[in-house]
Design an enzyme around this catalytic site. Sequence first.
Site, short mmCIF file in Angstrom:
data_model
loop_
_atom_site.label_atom_id
_atom_site.label_comp_id
_atom_site.label_asym_id
_atom_site.label_seq_id
_atom_site.Cartn_x
_atom_site.Cartn_y
_atom_site.Cartn_z
N ARG A 86 0.87 -1.29 -0.05
CA ARG A 86 0.03 0.01 -0.02
C ARG A 86 0.85 1.22 -0.09
NH1 ARG A 86 1.05 2.37 4.46
NH2 ARG A 86 1.58 1.15 6.62
N GLU A 89 3.49 5.30 4.91
CA GLU A 89 4.67 4.97 5.63
C GLU A 89 4.29 4.00 6.63
OE1 GLU A 89 7.09 8.56 6.17
OE2 GLU A 89 5.74 9.62 5.03
N CYS A 197 2.83 7.41 9.90
CA CYS A 197 2.57 7.90 8.69
C CYS A 197 3.97 9.12 8.41
CB CYS A 197 1.46 8.81 8.70
SG CYS A 197 0.28 7.46 8.69
#
Length: 238
Positions: A86, A89, A197
């Site tokens: 995906r 992060e 993230c």
Amino acid sequence: MQRTDLDHKMFARDNCPPVRWRVSDGLTGYDEAVAEMERQVGLIADGDADELVWLVEHPPLYTAGTSADSKDLIEPDRFPVFATGRGGEYTYHGPGQRVAYVMLDLKRRRQDVRAYVAALEEVVIRTLAAMNVKGERREDRVGVWVRRPERPRLPDGSMAEDKIAALGIRLRKWVSFHGLSINVEPDLGHFSGIVPCGISAYGVTSLVDLGLPVMMADVDMRLREAFEDVFGPTVTDV
């Protein structure tokens, strides 16, 4: 065009069968979830299955998206770490967090990745609004955020805010998989093993942390209603 300017209704299609809606009880292993997503995406891409939204909870784990920086994995030995295809992060999944794996055929809806991400954000924002929580998107940060006016302002003078939902998607033959996660009542301390993230300036929150003691089944109901508002009808997958 900004994500906030996009027409989310463009993803609802009259000629699409209802999206299958599946909810798994207990904790679903990450490898098991990925294998099932791979299988379902193949079936959907070949026209052998209708689209699917699959709701799960995972045991505690970290996932690394395609943009993950190893320095953002602060405690690599704390929980299992899974590399995933995906976008995004590092993120955390665990009990008390609702993960929605969204497998839609964008060829039949709208072949626009940016608009699709905005539509998923809209689903989360509507889900939260149904529980009197104001979620907001940020043009420079994917996900959904809530303002925290009771906290000291940030060094740049802006209001403190926390992330309540994360998004990360992947496409294969224009069929989406992975999806979104909403923090209902996870152990927020588990996020400290990563820089979520890749953003260190802001915190992470949950519905319970915001003072909303809500059951997962209630969140699921609101999530399904919001999904149908944006993407169209669903049918329970049995």
